[in-house]
Every structure is written in structure tokens, then in C-alpha cells.
Design a protein around this motif. Structure first.
Motif, PDB file in Angstrom:
ATOM      1  N   GLY A 193       4.658 -45.727  83.401  1.00 35.32           N
ATOM      2  CA  GLY A 193       5.094 -46.095  82.213  1.00 35.32           C
ATOM      3  C   GLY A 193       5.958 -45.486  81.444  1.00 35.32           C
ATOM      4  N   ILE A 194       5.552 -43.898  81.317  1.00 37.71           N
ATOM      5  CA  ILE A 194       6.357 -43.273  79.803  1.00 37.71           C
ATOM      6  C   ILE A 194       7.574 -43.687  79.714  1.00 37.71           C
ATOM      7  CG2 ILE A 194       4.150 -41.931  79.409  1.00 37.71           C
ATOM      8  CD1 ILE A 194       6.114 -39.966  81.584  1.00 37.71           C
ATOM      9  N   THR A 195       8.656 -43.343  79.119  1.00 35.49           N
ATOM     10  CA  THR A 195       9.908 -42.999  78.425  1.00 35.49           C
ATOM     11  C   THR A 195       9.906 -41.840  78.415  1.00 35.49           C
ATOM     12  OG1 THR A 195      10.403 -45.117  78.271  1.00 35.49           O
ATOM     13  CG2 THR A 195      11.640 -43.405  78.016  1.00 35.49           C
ATOM     14  N   VAL A 196      10.570 -40.933  79.264  1.00 39.16           N
ATOM     15  CA  VAL A 196      11.307 -39.506  78.798  1.00 39.16           C
ATOM     16  C   VAL A 196      12.619 -39.444  78.533  1.00 39.16           C
ATOM     17  CG1 VAL A 196       9.007 -38.252  80.430  1.00 39.16           C
ATOM     18  CG2 VAL A 196      11.510 -38.602  81.136  1.00 39.16           C
ATOM     19  N   VAL A 236       4.898 -41.218  90.758  1.00 40.15           N
ATOM     20  CA  VAL A 236       6.211 -41.163  89.831  1.00 40.15           C
ATOM     21  C   VAL A 236       6.359 -42.610  90.290  1.00 40.15           C
ATOM     22  CG1 VAL A 236       7.703 -40.392  88.377  1.00 40.15           C
ATOM     23  CG2 VAL A 236       7.084 -38.680  90.223  1.00 40.15           C
ATOM     24  N   ARG A 237       5.155 -43.982  88.884  1.00 42.69           N
ATOM     25  CA  ARG A 237       5.826 -44.915  88.494  1.00 42.69           C
ATOM     26  C   ARG A 237       6.385 -45.776  87.975  1.00 42.69           C
ATOM     27  NH1 ARG A 237       0.422 -47.005  89.955  1.00 42.69           N
ATOM     28  NH2 ARG A 237       0.474 -45.959  92.778  1.00 42.69           N
ATOM     29  N   ARG A 238       7.470 -46.017  87.411  1.00 41.06           N
ATOM     30  CA  ARG A 238       7.667 -47.017  86.596  1.00 41.06           C
ATOM     31  C   ARG A 238       8.149 -46.294  85.245  1.00 41.06           C
ATOM     32  NH1 ARG A 238       3.523 -50.252  88.472  1.00 41.06           N
ATOM     33  NH2 ARG A 238       1.591 -49.324  86.773  1.00 41.06           N
ATOM     34  N   VAL A 239       9.022 -45.078  85.009  1.00 45.40           N
ATOM     35  CA  VAL A 239       9.421 -43.902  84.154  1.00 45.40           C
ATOM     36  C   VAL A 239      10.508 -44.105  84.435  1.00 45.40           C
ATOM     37  CG1 VAL A 239       9.671 -41.772  84.262  1.00 45.40           C
ATOM     38  CG2 VAL A 239       6.965 -41.946  85.070  1.00 45.40           C
ATOM     39  N   VAL A 240      10.861 -44.205  82.686  1.00 46.95           N
ATOM     40  CA  VAL A 240      11.961 -44.254  82.478  1.00 46.95           C
ATOM     41  C   VAL A 240      12.909 -42.701  82.064  1.00 46.95           C
ATOM     42  CG1 VAL A 240      14.017 -45.288  80.313  1.00 46.95           C
ATOM     43  CG2 VAL A 240      12.008 -47.118  81.510  1.00 46.95           C
ATOM     44  N   VAL A 241      13.943 -42.667  82.808  1.00 50.05           N
ATOM     45  CA  VAL A 241      13.993 -41.160  82.286  1.00 50.05           C
ATOM     46  C   VAL A 241      15.612 -41.429  81.897  1.00 50.05           C
ATOM     47  CG1 VAL A 241      15.494 -38.772  82.836  1.00 50.05           C
ATOM     48  CG2 VAL A 241      13.013 -40.117  83.934  1.00 50.05           C
ATOM     49  N   ASP A 242      15.422 -41.570  80.358  1.00 49.22           N
ATOM     50  CA  ASP A 242      16.888 -41.080  79.588  1.00 49.22           C
ATOM     51  C   ASP A 242      17.090 -40.072  78.601  1.00 49.22           C
ATOM     52  OD1 ASP A 242      18.806 -42.485  78.470  1.00 49.22           O
ATOM     53  OD2 ASP A 242      17.021 -42.767  76.520  1.00 49.22           O
ATOM     54  N   SER A 243      18.007 -39.333  80.015  1.00 56.73           N
ATOM     55  CA  SER A 243      18.135 -38.069  79.083  1.00 56.73           C
ATOM     56  C   SER A 243      19.909 -37.746  79.906  1.00 56.73           C
ATOM     57  CB  SER A 243      17.393 -36.835  79.836  1.00 56.73           C
ATOM     58  OG  SER A 243      17.755 -35.821  78.722  1.00 56.73           O
ATOM     59  N   PRO A 244      21.106 -38.800  79.563  1.00 55.60           N
ATOM     60  CA  PRO A 244      22.027 -38.028  80.216  1.00 55.60           C
ATOM     61  C   PRO A 244      23.496 -37.482  79.798  1.00 55.60           C
ATOM     62  CG  PRO A 244      22.062 -40.222  79.068  1.00 55.60           C
ATOM     63  CD  PRO A 244      20.822 -39.823  78.750  1.00 55.60           C
ATOM     64  N   ASP A 266       3.335 -35.061  99.702  1.00 58.87           N
ATOM     65  CA  ASP A 266       2.849 -36.098  99.769  1.00 58.87           C
ATOM     66  C   ASP A 266       3.286 -36.925  98.343  1.00 58.87           C
ATOM     67  OD1 ASP A 266       2.217 -36.902 102.461  1.00 58.87           O
ATOM     68  OD2 ASP A 266       0.034 -35.989 101.732  1.00 58.87           O
ATOM     69  N   VAL A 267       4.377 -37.433  98.172  1.00 60.82           N
ATOM     70  CA  VAL A 267       5.823 -37.568  96.492  1.00 60.82           C
ATOM     71  C   VAL A 267       5.524 -38.813  96.754  1.00 60.82           C
ATOM     72  CG1 VAL A 267       7.241 -37.777  95.115  1.00 60.82           C
ATOM     73  CG2 VAL A 267       6.404 -35.341  96.318  1.00 60.82           C
ATOM     74  N   LEU A 268       5.193 -40.247  95.749  1.00 58.69           N
ATOM     75  CA  LEU A 268       6.066 -41.739  95.600  1.00 58.69           C
ATOM     76  C   LEU A 268       6.807 -41.712  94.611  1.00 58.69           C
ATOM     77  CD1 LEU A 268       6.275 -44.432  96.563  1.00 58.69           C
ATOM     78  CD2 LEU A 268       3.930 -44.943  95.367  1.00 58.69           C
ATOM     79  N   ILE A 269       7.965 -42.141  94.495  1.00 57.99           N
ATOM     80  CA  ILE A 269       8.671 -41.646  93.301  1.00 57.99           C
ATOM     81  C   ILE A 269       9.535 -44.236  93.128  1.00 57.99           C
ATOM     82  CG2 ILE A 269      10.633 -41.853  92.019  1.00 57.99           C
ATOM     83  CD1 ILE A 269      10.624 -39.087  93.324  1.00 57.99           C
ATOM     84  N   GLU A 270       8.998 -44.840  92.749  1.00 60.18           N
ATOM     85  CA  GLU A 270       9.029 -45.837  92.459  1.00 60.18           C
ATOM     86  C   GLU A 270       8.935 -46.627  91.290  1.00 60.18           C
ATOM     87  OE1 GLU A 270       5.823 -48.423  94.976  1.00 60.18           O
ATOM     88  OE2 GLU A 270       4.129 -47.191  93.454  1.00 60.18           O
ATOM     89  N   GLY A 271       9.685 -47.645  91.088  1.00 63.93           N
ATOM     90  CA  GLY A 271      10.234 -48.479  89.960  1.00 63.93           C
ATOM     91  C   GLY A 271      10.817 -48.265  89.074  1.00 63.93           C
ATOM     92  N   CYS A 272      11.345 -46.249  89.392  1.00 64.56           N
ATOM     93  CA  CYS A 272      11.705 -46.073  87.855  1.00 64.56           C
ATOM     94  C   CYS A 272      12.793 -46.303  87.267  1.00 64.56           C
ATOM     95  CB  CYS A 272      11.325 -44.720  88.439  1.00 64.56           C
ATOM     96  SG  CYS A 272       9.946 -43.596  88.250  1.00 64.56           S
ATOM     97  N   THR A 273      13.354 -45.807  86.019  1.00 72.41           N
ATOM     98  CA  THR A 273      14.540 -46.418  85.606  1.00 72.41           C
ATOM     99  C   THR A 273      15.486 -44.759  85.112  1.00 72.41           C
ATOM    100  OG1 THR A 273      14.669 -48.086  85.050  1.00 72.41           O
ATOM    101  CG2 THR A 273      16.778 -47.413  84.623  1.00 72.41           C
ATOM    102  N   ILE A 274      17.385 -44.103  86.203  1.00 75.80           N
ATOM    103  CA  ILE A 274      17.030 -43.017  85.986  1.00 75.80           C
ATOM    104  C   ILE A 274      18.031 -43.076  84.755  1.00 75.80           C
ATOM    105  CG2 ILE A 274      17.090 -40.436  86.361  1.00 75.80           C
ATOM    106  CD1 ILE A 274      14.889 -41.921  88.863  1.00 75.80           C
TER     107      ILE A 274
END
Length: 496
Positions: free
Chosen positions: A260-263, A281-289, A304-312
Motif C-alpha cells: 500500500g505504500i508510496t515510495v 510487494v502489493r499495491r505499492v506506488v513507485v513514483d521516482s521517474p 518466492d516473490v510476488l509483485i502484484e497490483g503495483c504502479t511504477i
């Protein structure tokens, strides 16, 4: 692949003549056991759904089922950590959300109290909290409430003393990541708040080029130390050196959750689990363009890594799977394997989902599903990059149902000459790449596939893909057993 070029079957065969035998808009260049191809089709109309499969339908269906079964097995193993219902508000330990008070000691005290109580949640309430390095301990969920912001110090001294870390695939001691954990288990950073790295052109990012001080001499020194076998404990950087830290790094941890966090605006890579097991890593926003090397999410030597629902949106690769680099990667020799990326959105970046360039320990069994990628500043959608100094096995990379709007270079790029390195003693073993049900609306080219004459790419398959708005010829060199099945480029079927 057959030594003889073959046109795609279908009623339009008469319009698909082989052009220039060396490099034609509709022809192949064949060299030895590898194939170099230039394919560019324009005009014509493809049906809404491709039919007449180029291989038996049962074969494609069986392959898809096998991949789905493996995804299901991976997802059954991945479990997000759970935490006792204990809450430790950082303001009770002296933190003040006034965007001025240094809250480092208060946050650390709350984390320690939570850990010693047997675990729970450390609450960052609404407000702007200035802080230096945050070190997580086992059993702790750092929870950022809506309206909260961790504003990280721009002073490098706030990330000392040095800690064990990995810098671009090579182990050393360096500045702490802004949020860091080492050999911990059951840890998380959750909530709707923001972690603001506050890097900019005069803090951290200015170390990447231009007049000294910059990171180049230290990067060279670190690689030399690794090549010479200098023990990791003697590879000490930090104060007086210029290797930038990550925003979040979890080193040798187990059961990690980011939710859920934004970085934003990291000094370097944003999220970097390294040598970890069971990462979500779920529902994370990465805003670093805007920053250099601002990769979004970089699992390295993880299982064993799951990355889902993220906006990057990043200044480098959005998601990049890595596994150590060169001599030090061979020393550690731990792969990244068993990863699922699904339901993510990518905008700016050098690549949407990437493997490499640090591939030395190997990357395998990575599955991408139902992602959307588009930006005039997204260079490639799917990208694999390595070179004959990196080595490693890259295999069983399976991409399905990716929608690409706009890309600035190639929709799919797989190259073994990264950083223009074409000679070395450790050629990667790259094979078993499947991309299916991918659509693209516009890019300079569909495919850029480049193996090496002595180290070709092998067993790459595109199935049921439609790529429109392609402006240039594909670039395909030194590829063995490239399979195009129900693939349409600019309305023309290009099966082989």
C-alpha cells in the motif's frame, strides 16, 4: 530454427515474398547455426483474433497449463507475514510530525519496543516526520497511516555506520538503505503513507556524473576488490565515498511484506530485496521517474516473490530481477527463482519487466501476467540484458497477457551485449523464453533480439501476439529456434 527462411502461412502468402536476401524488409539473413532476421510488415489487415495455429493446439495449451500449474505452486508457498494486534505510535516515543524535528531516535525506539514485546505494528500517524536510517527488526510492521510522510534526511551521515549491503550486484559495507533490515524475519512496511527519499539534483543524484565527487572511482574500486577476492569485510565504503544507498533494502530476510505504500525519489534503486525468501510487494506506488538508476522493484537472488497490483514510474527499469554481478556473483552464486508479477502498471522506465543486467547467479521461473505498460518514456516493455562477463542461466521466463500502449524503443528486447561488452569468459545461457497474448499499439520496433555468434539466444517463442504501429524493421541476430506462432505485426501474420 530451420536453416531455410519460411513465410508465414495463410491466404496472403503471395504478398509475403522474401526481399533482399541479406537484409530485406520481408526476409531473413541466415548465418551458420544462428539466425539474423529483419522483419517489417506494413499494410494488410489481421483478423481480430488470430487463427490457424502454427503448431498443434494441444501443444500450446499443454505449455500454458504447465506454466499455470507452476504459478499456482509458487503462490501456495508465498504467505505474507502476520503481526500481533499491538500498536506502538512513534509520537509516544517523541516523534513530531512537523517536517522539522529529527525523529530518528523516536522511530528506532518504537521499533525496538515492538520487537521486544513480541512483534506488532509501529504506527506512523498523519504528519511529516523527518528521519535518518530506519532499521527494521523481526516481527515489526512499520505502518504508515494515510496522510503520513517519512521525509528522509539528505545528509549522508544519517545513514552511518556502514552496513552489509549489495551495490549493483557486489557485496560490500556501505551507507545504510533509508529503510533497512539484515537477517530479520516477519517484517513489513504497510499503509497509505509516503516514504520520500528526497533525492534530487544536488543530493545523492549529483554523485552519478559530472565533476568529482562522483561514484565512478568507487564503483571501479569495488569491482576490482571483488575480482581480486578481497573479503567483503574489507570492502568498506560509506563516509568519504560515493556509492548511493537504496531507499528500501532487505538483506537476507525471510517473510517480507510491502503493502500500500508510496515510495518516491530514492537515491538509487527504490525497493531492493536481496538474498530473501518469501517476499510480497502489493499495491505499492513507485513514483521516482527523474533520478538516475532509480529502478522500481529489484528482487536480487531471492526465492518466492510476488509483485502484484503495483504502479511504477521510474528513471530506470520498473521491475528488474537480478542475481549478482561478475566475480562476486559467482562467489555468492545464488539465483533468483520462482517469481510472479501480475496486475501491475508501468509508465516511465528503461524497461517494464526486466531481467538483468546482473544475471551471474541465474534467473529462472519468472512469470508475468496481466500487466499494462505505456509511456512515451517507456523504452521497452519486456527486456532481458546481460553480457559474456556476467554469465548465469536465464530460463523459463513466461510472459502472458501484457498490454503495451506506447514504447519508445522495442516492445521486446533480449540482448547479450549489455554495456557494449561482446567478449568474456562467462557467456550467459539464455533459453526458454515464452511471450504470449501480448499486444502493442505503437513503438519503433517489435523485436530486438541479439545473441552472440558464439553464444546465441535459444528457444524463444512468441504466441498469439499482435503488434501494431511498428515503424522500423525488427533486429534479430544470432537466435536459434525462434518460434513465431500466431504473431501479427502491422496487420500481417509473420509465423515461421
Amino acid at each position: 530454427m530451420s536453416q531455410e527462411p519460411r513465410q508465414a502461412p495463410g491466404p496472403d502468402d503471395g504478398d509475403r515474398t522474401v526481399g533482399d536476401p541479406c537484409y530485406g524488409r520481408r526476409g531473413f539473413l541466415v548465418a551458420g547455426s544462428a539466425v539474423a532476421a529483419g522483419l517489417f510488415f506494413s499494410g494488410g489487415t489481421a483478423p481480430a483474433a488470430a487463427v490457424e495455429a502454427g503448431e498443434p493446439a494441444g501443444s500450446a495449451a499443454a505449455a500454458e497449463k504447465a506454466a499455470d500449474d507452476q504459478v499456482a505452486r509458487i503462490l501456495r508457498r508465498i504467505r505474507a507475514p502476520r503481526f500481533p494486534d499491538r500498536w506502538f505510535d512513534i509520537t509516544r516515543y517523541g516523534a513530531v510530525g512537523d517536517d522539522a524535528t529529527d525523529c530518528t531516535a523516536a522511530i528506532r525506539a518504537a521499533i525496538r519496543a515492538c520487537h521486544e514485546a513480541g512483534g506488532g505494528h509501529v504506527l506512523v500517524p498523519a504528519g511529516d516526520f523527518r528521519t535518518g536510517a530506519i532499521h527494521l527488526l523481526s516481527g515489526v510492521d512499520l505502518h504508515l497511516a494515510e496522510g503520513s510522510r517519512l521525509a528522509f534526511s539528505q545528509d549522508p551521515a544519517a545513514y552511518l555506520p556502514v552496513v552489509p549491503t549489495r551495490y549493483e550486484g557486489t557485496e560490500c559495507y556501505n551507507y545504510s538503505a533509508l529503510v533497512y533490515a539484515y537477517r530479520q524475519r516477519d517484517i513489513a512496511v504497510t499503509g497509505a503513507g509516503v516514504l520520500d527519499g528526497r533525492a534530487d539534483a544536488t543530493h545523492w543524484w549529483d554523485w552519478t556524473g559530472g565533476p568529482p565527487p562522483n561514484e565512478s572511482p568507487d564503483k571501479t574500486l569495488l569491482l576490482t576488490m571483488a575480482a581480486d577476492g578481497v573479503p567483503v569485510e574489507q570492502r568498506v565504503f560509506g563516509a568519504g565515498h560515493y556509492l548511493r544507498p537504496n531507499l528500501l533494502q532487505f538483506n537476507r530476510c525471510e517473510n517480507v511484506l510491502l503493502d500500500g505504500i508510496t515510495v518516491k525519489d530514492s537515491p538509487m534503486w527504490n525497493i531492493h530485496p536481496v538474498l530473501c525468501r518469501n517476499v510480497t510487494v502489493r499495491r505499492v506506488v513507485v513514483d521516482s521517474p527523474h533520478g538516475p538508476n532509480n529502478d522500481g522493484i529489484d528482487p536480487e537472488s531471492c526465492t518466492d516473490v510476488l509483485i502484484e497490483g503495483c504502479t511504477i514510474s521510474t528513471g530506470d527499469d520498473c521491475i528488474a530481477f537480478k542475481a549478482g554481478k561478475d566475480a562476486d556473483g559467482r562467489r555468492v552464486n545464488v539465483p533468483t527463482r520462482y517469481a510472479v508479477v501480475r496486475d501491475c502498471e508501468m509508465a516511465d522506465g528503461n524497461g517494464g519487466v526486466t531481467i538483468g543486467s546482473e544475471t551471474t547467479g541465474g534467473v529462472s521461473d519468472v512469470f508475468v501476467r496481466d500487466c499494462r505498460m505505456s509511456s512515451p518514456r517507456l523504452e521497452r516493455a519486456i527486456r532481458i540484458k546481460s553480457n559474456p562477463q556476467r554469465g548465469g542461466t536465464i530460463a523459463n521466463f513466461d510472459v502472458r497477457r501484457v498490454t503495451v500502449g506506447q514504447a519508445a524503443d522495442s516492445v521486446v528486447e533480449i540482448v547479450l551485449n549489455y554495456a557494449n561488452v561482446t567478449a568474456g569468459d562467462f557467456p550467459p545461457d539464455l533459453h526458454g523464453i515464452t511471450i504470449s497474448h501480448l499486444t502493442a499499439a505503437g513503438a519503433p520496433r517489435a523485436l530486438n533480439l541479439l545473441g552472440l555468434a558464439t553464444d546465441p539466444l535459444r528457444d524463444i517463442r512468441l504466441h498469439a501476439c499482435r503488434l501494431d504501429g511498428m515503424e522500423e524493421e525488427n533486429s534479430i541476430q544470432y537466435v536459434e529456434r525462434l518460434r513465431l506462432d500466431q504473431v501479427w505485426i502491422n496487420g500481417v501474420r509473420v509465423d515461421n
